[in-house]
Design an enzyme around this catalytic site. Structure first.
Site, PDB file in Angstrom:
ATOM      1  N   HIS A 132     -10.619  -8.353  44.372  1.00 39.65           N
ATOM      2  CA  HIS A 132      -9.405  -8.744  45.094  1.00 39.65           C
ATOM      3  C   HIS A 132      -8.179  -8.018  44.543  1.00 39.65           C
ATOM      4  O   HIS A 132      -7.293  -7.605  45.307  1.00 39.65           O
ATOM      5  CB  HIS A 132      -9.206 -10.255  44.998  1.00 39.65           C
ATOM      6  CG  HIS A 132     -10.182 -11.052  45.790  1.00 39.65           C
ATOM      7  ND1 HIS A 132     -11.521 -11.110  45.480  1.00 39.65           N
ATOM      8  CD2 HIS A 132     -10.016 -11.825  46.892  1.00 39.65           C
ATOM      9  CE1 HIS A 132     -12.143 -11.889  46.354  1.00 39.65           C
ATOM     10  NE2 HIS A 132     -11.262 -12.335  47.217  1.00 39.65           N
ATOM     11  N   HIS A 169     -12.145 -14.630  37.196  1.00 34.77           N
ATOM     12  CA  HIS A 169     -11.964 -13.363  36.487  1.00 34.77           C
ATOM     13  C   HIS A 169     -11.143 -13.586  35.223  1.00 34.77           C
ATOM     14  O   HIS A 169     -10.364 -14.544  35.117  1.00 34.77           O
ATOM     15  CB  HIS A 169     -11.255 -12.331  37.381  1.00 34.77           C
ATOM     16  CG  HIS A 169     -12.033 -11.936  38.593  1.00 34.77           C
ATOM     17  ND1 HIS A 169     -13.070 -11.031  38.558  1.00 34.77           N
ATOM     18  CD2 HIS A 169     -11.931 -12.339  39.887  1.00 34.77           C
ATOM     19  CE1 HIS A 169     -13.571 -10.881  39.776  1.00 34.77           C
ATOM     20  NE2 HIS A 169     -12.892 -11.667  40.594  1.00 34.77           N
TER      21      HIS A 169
END
Length: 271
Positions: free
Chosen positions: A193, A235
Protein backbone atom coordinates in the site's frame (compact mmCIF):
# COMPACT_ATOMS: atom_id res chain seq x y z
CA UNK A 1 52.48 -65.70 76.42
CA UNK A 2 51.35 -69.26 75.50
CA UNK A 3 47.90 -68.53 76.89
CA UNK A 4 47.52 -65.34 74.80
CA UNK A 5 48.68 -67.11 71.63
CA UNK A 6 46.21 -69.92 72.13
CA UNK A 7 43.44 -67.39 72.64
CA UNK A 8 44.28 -65.52 69.38
CA UNK A 9 44.39 -68.80 67.47
CA UNK A 10 40.97 -69.75 68.84
CA UNK A 11 39.55 -66.37 67.73
CA UNK A 12 40.93 -66.85 64.21
CA UNK A 13 39.37 -70.27 64.02
CA UNK A 14 35.98 -69.01 65.20
CA UNK A 15 36.04 -66.01 62.71
CA UNK A 16 33.66 -66.82 59.86
CA UNK A 17 35.45 -64.63 57.31
CA UNK A 18 38.61 -66.72 57.66
CA UNK A 19 36.91 -69.79 56.23
CA UNK A 20 37.91 -71.03 52.78
CA UNK A 21 34.57 -70.18 51.08
CA UNK A 22 34.88 -66.50 52.12
CA UNK A 23 38.54 -65.94 51.26
CA UNK A 24 37.71 -64.93 47.67
CA UNK A 25 35.55 -62.10 48.99
CA UNK A 26 38.17 -60.71 51.34
CA UNK A 27 41.29 -61.13 49.20
CA UNK A 28 41.15 -60.74 45.40
CA UNK A 29 42.94 -63.36 43.38
CA UNK A 30 46.30 -62.68 41.90
CA UNK A 31 45.11 -63.57 38.42
CA UNK A 32 42.43 -60.89 38.52
CA UNK A 33 44.92 -58.33 39.74
CA UNK A 34 47.32 -59.22 36.97
CA UNK A 35 44.58 -59.09 34.29
CA UNK A 36 43.38 -55.75 35.58
CA UNK A 37 46.88 -54.31 35.66
CA UNK A 38 47.59 -55.63 32.16
CA UNK A 39 44.28 -54.19 30.91
CA UNK A 40 45.14 -50.84 32.40
CA UNK A 41 48.55 -50.91 30.79
CA UNK A 42 47.06 -51.78 27.39
CA UNK A 43 44.41 -49.08 27.65
CA UNK A 44 47.05 -46.59 28.72
CA UNK A 45 49.24 -47.51 25.77
CA UNK A 46 46.28 -47.30 23.37
CA UNK A 47 45.28 -43.91 24.78
CA UNK A 48 48.83 -42.65 24.40
CA UNK A 49 48.96 -43.91 20.82
CA UNK A 50 45.59 -42.31 20.05
CA UNK A 51 46.70 -39.07 21.60
CA UNK A 52 49.80 -39.10 19.44
CA UNK A 53 47.73 -39.82 16.33
CA UNK A 54 45.14 -37.17 17.15
CA UNK A 55 47.65 -34.49 18.05
CA UNK A 56 47.54 -32.83 14.58
CA UNK A 57 43.73 -32.72 14.61
CA UNK A 58 43.62 -31.33 18.11
CA UNK A 59 46.17 -28.73 17.18
CA UNK A 60 44.09 -27.68 14.20
CA UNK A 61 40.95 -27.50 16.32
CA UNK A 62 42.79 -25.51 18.97
CA UNK A 63 43.89 -23.11 16.26
CA UNK A 64 40.35 -22.79 14.81
CA UNK A 65 38.21 -22.67 17.93
CA UNK A 66 39.48 -19.34 19.30
CA UNK A 67 38.66 -17.63 15.99
CA UNK A 68 35.13 -19.05 15.96
CA UNK A 69 34.59 -18.12 19.58
CA UNK A 70 35.81 -14.63 18.89
CA UNK A 71 33.41 -14.32 15.94
CA UNK A 72 30.48 -15.39 18.12
CA UNK A 73 31.38 -13.44 21.23
CA UNK A 74 32.63 -10.35 19.41
CA UNK A 75 30.22 -9.67 16.50
CA UNK A 76 30.94 -6.90 14.07
CA UNK A 77 29.73 -3.36 14.56
CA UNK A 78 27.42 -3.67 11.56
CA UNK A 79 25.75 -6.73 13.06
CA UNK A 80 25.21 -5.00 16.40
CA UNK A 81 23.83 -1.88 14.72
CA UNK A 82 21.52 -3.90 12.48
CA UNK A 83 20.14 -5.97 15.37
CA UNK A 84 19.63 -2.85 17.48
CA UNK A 85 17.74 -1.05 14.71
CA UNK A 86 15.66 -4.17 14.09
CA UNK A 87 14.72 -4.38 17.77
CA UNK A 88 13.79 -0.69 17.85
CA UNK A 89 11.70 -1.13 14.69
CA UNK A 90 9.77 -4.08 16.15
CA UNK A 91 9.21 -2.31 19.49
CA UNK A 92 7.99 0.94 17.90
CA UNK A 93 5.78 -0.91 15.41
CA UNK A 94 4.08 -2.84 18.21
CA UNK A 95 3.46 0.37 20.13
CA UNK A 96 2.00 2.10 17.08
CA UNK A 97 -0.26 -0.86 16.30
CA UNK A 98 -3.14 0.77 18.16
CA UNK A 99 -5.77 -0.75 15.85
CA UNK A 100 -4.32 -4.25 15.56
CA UNK A 101 -7.45 -5.82 17.10
CA UNK A 102 -10.72 -4.88 18.74
CA UNK A 103 -9.16 -4.94 22.20
CA UNK A 104 -6.49 -2.35 21.27
CA UNK A 105 -6.58 1.22 22.53
CA UNK A 106 -8.01 2.47 19.21
CA UNK A 107 -9.88 -0.71 18.37
CA UNK A 108 -13.09 1.20 17.63
CA UNK A 109 -11.41 3.08 14.76
CA UNK A 110 -10.18 -0.13 13.09
CA UNK A 111 -12.91 -0.12 10.42
CA UNK A 112 -12.12 3.48 9.45
CA UNK A 113 -8.40 2.74 9.23
CA UNK A 114 -9.15 -0.31 7.07
CA UNK A 115 -11.24 1.87 4.77
CA UNK A 116 -8.31 4.27 4.43
CA UNK A 117 -6.10 1.31 3.52
CA UNK A 118 -8.54 0.20 0.80
CA UNK A 119 -8.02 3.54 -0.96
CA UNK A 120 -4.43 2.48 -1.54
CA UNK A 121 -5.19 -1.05 -2.71
CA UNK A 122 -4.27 -2.14 -6.22
CA UNK A 123 -7.55 -3.76 -7.31
CA UNK A 124 -9.74 -0.61 -6.96
CA UNK A 125 -7.13 1.48 -8.74
CA UNK A 126 -6.81 -0.98 -11.63
CA UNK A 127 -10.59 -1.20 -11.97
CA UNK A 128 -10.95 2.59 -11.89
CA UNK A 129 -8.17 3.04 -14.45
CA UNK A 130 -9.84 0.59 -16.85
CA UNK A 131 -13.20 2.36 -16.50
CA UNK A 132 -11.62 5.76 -17.17
CA UNK A 133 -9.72 4.31 -20.12
CA UNK A 134 -12.91 3.03 -21.70
CA UNK A 135 -14.65 6.37 -21.26
CA UNK A 136 -11.68 8.52 -22.32
CA UNK A 137 -11.90 10.06 -25.80
CA UNK A 138 -8.65 12.04 -25.99
CA UNK A 139 -5.27 10.72 -27.06
CA UNK A 140 -3.44 12.46 -24.22
CA UNK A 141 -5.82 11.03 -21.62
CA UNK A 142 -5.52 7.53 -23.03
CA UNK A 143 -1.74 7.80 -23.04
CA UNK A 144 -1.63 8.80 -19.38
CA UNK A 145 -4.14 6.11 -18.38
CA UNK A 146 -2.31 3.35 -20.25
CA UNK A 147 0.97 4.23 -18.55
CA UNK A 148 -0.83 4.44 -15.21
CA UNK A 149 -2.18 0.94 -15.79
CA UNK A 150 1.34 -0.24 -16.61
CA UNK A 151 2.65 1.34 -13.39
CA UNK A 152 -0.03 -0.37 -11.29
CA UNK A 153 0.69 -3.78 -12.81
CA UNK A 154 4.43 -3.34 -12.31
CA UNK A 155 3.86 -2.32 -8.70
CA UNK A 156 1.85 -5.47 -7.96
CA UNK A 157 4.40 -7.77 -9.58
CA UNK A 158 7.48 -6.12 -8.03
CA UNK A 159 6.03 -5.97 -4.51
CA UNK A 160 4.78 -9.56 -4.69
CA UNK A 161 8.21 -10.76 -5.83
CA UNK A 162 10.03 -8.86 -3.10
CA UNK A 163 7.65 -10.13 -0.43
CA UNK A 164 8.13 -13.72 -1.56
CA UNK A 165 11.90 -13.25 -1.28
CA UNK A 166 11.88 -11.53 2.12
CA UNK A 167 8.96 -13.45 3.71
CA UNK A 168 8.91 -11.09 6.66
CA UNK A 169 5.84 -11.25 8.88
CA UNK A 170 4.15 -8.27 10.46
CA UNK A 171 4.42 -7.23 14.13
CA UNK A 172 0.98 -8.70 14.86
CA UNK A 173 -0.69 -11.87 13.70
CA UNK A 174 -3.19 -10.19 11.37
CA UNK A 175 -4.70 -12.28 8.59
CA UNK A 176 -4.57 -10.67 5.12
CA UNK A 177 -7.88 -9.74 3.50
CA UNK A 178 -9.39 -11.03 0.27
CA UNK A 179 -8.00 -8.16 -1.78
CA UNK A 180 -4.54 -8.79 -0.32
CA UNK A 181 -4.66 -12.40 -1.51
CA UNK A 182 -5.74 -11.30 -4.99
CA UNK A 183 -2.68 -9.04 -5.31
CA UNK A 184 -0.39 -11.52 -3.45
CA UNK A 185 0.22 -8.90 -0.74
CA UNK A 186 0.51 -11.43 2.09
CA UNK A 187 3.86 -10.56 3.73
CA UNK A 188 5.11 -7.42 5.44
CA UNK A 189 8.25 -6.29 3.57
CA UNK A 190 7.85 -4.08 1.60
CA UNK A 191 4.44 -2.53 2.26
CA UNK A 192 2.47 -2.73 -0.97
CA UNK A 193 0.00 0.00 0.00
CA UNK A 194 2.85 2.38 0.82
CA UNK A 195 4.69 1.73 -2.45
CA UNK A 196 1.47 2.14 -4.46
CA UNK A 197 0.48 5.34 -2.68
CA UNK A 198 3.93 6.86 -3.19
CA UNK A 199 4.00 5.86 -6.85
CA UNK A 200 0.48 7.20 -7.52
CA UNK A 201 1.05 10.50 -5.75
CA UNK A 202 4.28 11.11 -7.64
CA UNK A 203 2.62 10.07 -10.91
CA UNK A 204 -0.29 12.49 -10.46
CA UNK A 205 1.94 15.31 -9.29
CA UNK A 206 4.07 14.88 -12.41
CA UNK A 207 1.38 14.39 -15.07
CA UNK A 208 -1.69 16.27 -13.80
CA UNK A 209 -2.17 19.98 -13.33
CA UNK A 210 -3.33 20.34 -9.74
CA UNK A 211 -3.74 23.27 -7.41
CA UNK A 212 -1.41 23.58 -4.44
CA UNK A 213 -4.03 22.47 -1.85
CA UNK A 214 -4.75 19.34 -3.91
CA UNK A 215 -1.06 18.58 -4.22
CA UNK A 216 -0.66 18.85 -0.44
CA UNK A 217 -3.70 16.63 0.13
CA UNK A 218 -2.29 14.07 -2.29
CA UNK A 219 0.98 13.84 -0.36
CA UNK A 220 -0.87 13.63 2.96
CA UNK A 221 -3.08 10.87 1.56
CA UNK A 222 -0.01 8.82 0.61
CA UNK A 223 1.49 9.26 4.08
CA UNK A 224 -1.77 8.34 5.82
CA UNK A 225 -2.24 5.23 3.68
CA UNK A 226 1.28 4.06 4.47
CA UNK A 227 1.15 4.54 8.22
CA UNK A 228 -2.40 3.18 8.47
CA UNK A 229 -0.83 -0.20 7.73
CA UNK A 230 1.32 0.18 10.84
CA UNK A 231 -1.69 1.13 12.94
CA UNK A 232 -3.61 -2.04 12.06
CA UNK A 233 -0.53 -4.19 12.75
CA UNK A 234 0.10 -5.43 9.21
CA UNK A 235 3.52 -3.80 8.67
CA UNK A 236 6.54 -2.51 10.53
CA UNK A 237 7.71 1.07 10.24
CA UNK A 238 10.65 0.03 8.08
CA UNK A 239 8.27 -1.88 5.80
CA UNK A 240 6.31 1.30 5.14
CA UNK A 241 9.42 3.45 4.67
CA UNK A 242 10.90 0.94 2.25
CA UNK A 243 7.54 0.85 0.46
CA UNK A 244 7.75 4.61 -0.10
CA UNK A 245 11.25 4.18 -1.53
CA UNK A 246 10.21 1.36 -3.84
CA UNK A 247 7.19 3.37 -4.97
CA UNK A 248 9.41 6.25 -6.04
CA UNK A 249 11.75 3.84 -7.84
CA UNK A 250 8.78 2.32 -9.66
CA UNK A 251 7.72 5.76 -10.80
CA UNK A 252 11.20 6.38 -12.19
CA UNK A 253 11.06 3.03 -13.97
CA UNK A 254 7.73 3.89 -15.61
CA UNK A 255 9.16 7.22 -16.73
CA UNK A 256 12.04 5.38 -18.40
CA UNK A 257 9.77 2.95 -20.27
CA UNK A 258 7.01 5.48 -20.94
CA UNK A 259 4.76 4.32 -23.77
CA UNK A 260 4.14 6.82 -26.52
CA UNK A 261 0.69 7.75 -27.84
CA UNK A 262 1.08 5.54 -30.92
CA UNK A 263 2.00 2.53 -28.78
CA UNK A 264 -0.97 3.15 -26.51
CA UNK A 265 -3.34 3.42 -29.47
CA UNK A 266 -1.99 0.14 -30.90
CA UNK A 267 -2.53 -1.63 -27.57
CA UNK A 268 -6.03 -0.18 -27.22
CA UNK A 269 -6.96 -1.34 -30.72
CA UNK A 270 -5.71 -4.86 -29.93
CA UNK A 271 -7.64 -4.87 -26.68
Amino acid sequence: MPASQSRSRARDRNNVLNRAEFLSLNQPLKGNQESRSSGRKQSGQAGAAGAQNNNPKERRQSQQLPEEDCMQLNPSFKGIAFNSLLAIDICMSKRLGVCANRASSWGGARSMINLLGITGHGIPWIAGTLICLVKSSTLAGQEVLMNLLLALLLDIMIVAGLQKLAKRKGPYDVNPGLLDYLTMDTYAFPAGHASRAAMLSKFFLNHLVLAIPLRILLVLWALCVGFSRVMIGRHHITDVLSGFVFGYLQFRLVELIWMSSNTCQMLISIW
